[in-house]
Design an enzyme around this catalytic site. Structure first.
Site, PDB file in Angstrom:
ATOM      1  N   ASP B  85     -25.865  65.519  -7.779  1.00  0.00           N
ATOM      2  CA  ASP B  85     -26.747  66.309  -6.916  1.00  0.00           C
ATOM      3  C   ASP B  85     -28.157  66.357  -7.516  1.00  0.00           C
ATOM      4  O   ASP B  85     -29.071  66.914  -6.901  1.00  0.00           O
ATOM      5  CB  ASP B  85     -26.177  67.704  -6.642  1.00  0.00           C
ATOM      6  N   ASP B 124     -20.682  64.516  -6.941  1.00  0.00           N
ATOM      7  CA  ASP B 124     -20.920  65.942  -7.169  1.00  0.00           C
ATOM      8  C   ASP B 124     -20.681  66.734  -5.887  1.00  0.00           C
ATOM      9  O   ASP B 124     -21.033  66.282  -4.801  1.00  0.00           O
ATOM     10  CB  ASP B 124     -22.389  66.177  -7.589  1.00  0.00           C
ATOM     11  N   GLU B 156     -19.390  72.419 -10.764  1.00  0.00           N
ATOM     12  CA  GLU B 156     -19.986  73.147 -11.880  1.00  0.00           C
ATOM     13  C   GLU B 156     -19.344  74.504 -12.062  1.00  0.00           C
ATOM     14  O   GLU B 156     -18.875  75.123 -11.106  1.00  0.00           O
ATOM     15  CB  GLU B 156     -21.490  73.357 -11.614  1.00  0.00           C
ATOM     16  N   GLU B 224     -23.370  70.293 -20.789  1.00  0.00           N
ATOM     17  CA  GLU B 224     -24.810  70.089 -20.608  1.00  0.00           C
ATOM     18  C   GLU B 224     -25.632  71.084 -21.404  1.00  0.00           C
ATOM     19  O   GLU B 224     -25.456  72.304 -21.303  1.00  0.00           O
ATOM     20  CB  GLU B 224     -25.179  70.182 -19.117  1.00  0.00           C
TER      21      GLU B 224
END
Lengths: 347, 354
Positions: B85, B124, B156, B224
């Site tokens: 994304d 994503d 996520e 991340e």
């Protein structure tokens, strides 16, 4: 009052001084003052001036924000959001599959990136051929939702001329497109150059003139012999933009990916058009970079210390190790501890 | 009969069809669309990633958003191709990953699927398409595989509802990659693109949520923007591979955004926003700028197209006929310009001018 405001050094108050200038209504910019943009948008007037002076007009296609920024930075006159996206972005064999919604997404991304070039959006196959009202509706969406300044449509049949006229009457600037019109490969029998016999050559000139009559501000000539392009260019008052049409047009257009050599895979090298000069071999550059990334990751060379910037303080680290041990993650705790030591010397 | 059929015909099609069809372990109707050419580069699967992880071989992952980038990633032999994304930012020019819609992501996925035949394809789930209920999450994941042509999805976060959603998606038969640490869709609560795991609580949370995602059935977790020791702890605690970005060298693999690693944007403004954990392996932006400036110059100076890029000819008899027709139509100037141009093209083709 205005002058003391202008002497004040902030940009914002300079904007205030703009508001007090008598030739600009206070409410000109509803969204509030915008920073002065020295690079004004290219308009039809600018193109007319170039054409009058015999200065060739440059056109390149773009399909997303980065390519649009690149075109803007390079000072290209016109940015065309082409239905060639169907082939170079989406990987189809023809320009036919792309939908209007997909084109609008490309248009918006390009509009976000290119602030100076004139923005032209292609009407994709199937969105303007069945009636003039369909054509006008599509063209309206390309400007309204796509953020474009003008549209391009292909062909020179009577119904296309009528559609072009209706779109111009709706207040939308139109670029015509004659010669090889990729949306028509079904009847053309493939991507075949046009204008190679008398009848076809005359037709190129006549349809270009009819499009001019309908109100087009320019006409693209694709894949015709140079003398035919020269004839059309000479017969028209509006500029011609050539692609595979020789050096006698008023301007030139190329597809972004083709001119940059974006695809270095042998299969793709075969399908690069022969009229397109490759000004770079971006595909080779990309391949080399990706191979190097792959190697560095595989050899645990990347990321090195300079690309591992985030730190945890020693006290937080100790607390973290303690918590991990409480949770029974002894191995994880020692992995974290040795990682921290490993990173130390580089600091 | 089979043997003589094989020996007889020399066309590839009949050899492929007849020999494959008469092999006993391949039913005649295996490939409804007809035989496909043998693809020696098989698709990367979860099994292969597991093997790499087991052997300690780092997994490589790069994002792609369209056909050409997918082809490049395939050609370079990258293991995993992520349709991220991040497209919202690098393709569409937004400041965050939030604005991109599922429909737009599916378009990107399809284009990438057309181009990358070997890497594992992960799509994503974009912001707003999986957070409100488990049903919504499963429906979105299904579309990414069914309509987007992806092999797996990434989502996520590590809150309980996310873990539950991940579990349901796995139970729907869809492989899931988790993502913890800095989760860009959550910048609203994070207060920006801020590295995570920098204090005890946050660091522990990274490890715990990664483990919960593993428990839910994820095959991998992206870490991340966390400090390397935190990434090392998570990598060690997990049985599944971790893929790091801005997380240091102790992960099981690495991922970078295509445009960032290639230096795609050379404009000064964009140079400022290249993440500091990203190495630029090329300066494609500079190459593009140079090429465009050269094109502009050559067009402006009437140098392009030259004869070698003006390949289409009209025979002299047809040319004469064309000139006559133009004159009949009253277009005398056009006729003489056409004649002059034909002469110019002839001249530049002649040996003396080369």
């Amino acid at each position: 009052m205005a002058s003391s405001l202008t002497r004040n050094c902030s940009r914002f108050s300079k904007a205030i001084s703009v508001r007090f200038m008598s030739n600009l209504p206070e409410n000109t910019v509803y969204g509030g003052p915008k920073p002065q943009n020295p690079n004004q948008r290219v308009t039809l007037t600018h193109l007319r001036q170039k054409h009058r002076k015999g200065e060739p007009i440059t056109v390149v296609t773009a399909y997303d924000y980065p390519s649009a920024v690149h075109l803007d930075t390079a000072g290209i006159d016109v940015c065309l959001v082409g239905d060639s996206a169907s082939m170079v972005v989406h990987g189809h064999d023809t320009t036919l599959p792309i939908s209007l919604d997909e084109m609008l997404v490309h248009c918006r991304a390009v509009a976000r990136g290119a602030k100076r070039p004139l923005l032209v959006g292609d009407l994709p196959f199937g969105t303007y051929e069945s009636s003039s009202s369909q054509a006008v509706d599509t063209a309206v969406r390309v400007l309204k939702e796509g953020g474009m300044d003008a549209i391009k449509l292909e062909g020179g049949s009577a119904s296309r001329i009528t559609a072009a006229k209706a779109i111009v009457e709706a207040g939308i600037a139109v670029i015509g497109h004659v010669g090889l019109t990729p949306q028509a490969i079904s009847v053309l029998g493939g991507f075949r150059p046009q204008g190679r016999n008398i009848a076809s050559a005359v037709k190129v000139v006549e349809t270009a003139m009819a499009l001019q009559e309908a109100g087009c501000f320019s006409v693209v000539l694709e894949c015709v012999p140079p003398p035919v392009a020269a004839a059309a260019t000479s017969a028209l008052k509006i500029p011609t933009i050539g692609i595979g049409a020789g050096p006698f047009c008023s301007g030139q257009v190329l597809v972004y990916h083709d001119l940059l050599g974006m695809m270095q895979h042998p299969h793709h090298a075969k399908v690069t058009p022969k009229f397109c000069k490759q000004y770079a071999n971006v595909g080779e550059v990309i391949n080399k970079a990706l191979m190097e990334y792959k190697e560095e990751v595989s050899k645990k060379v990347f990321p090195g210390p300079s690309h591992s910037p985030y730190k945890i303080t020693a006290s937080e680290l100790d607390g973290f190790l303690t918590e991990l041990q409480k949770l029974g993650f002894d191995k994880a705790a020692s992995a974290a501890a040795s990682a921290a030591e490993n990173m130390e010397p580089s600091e």
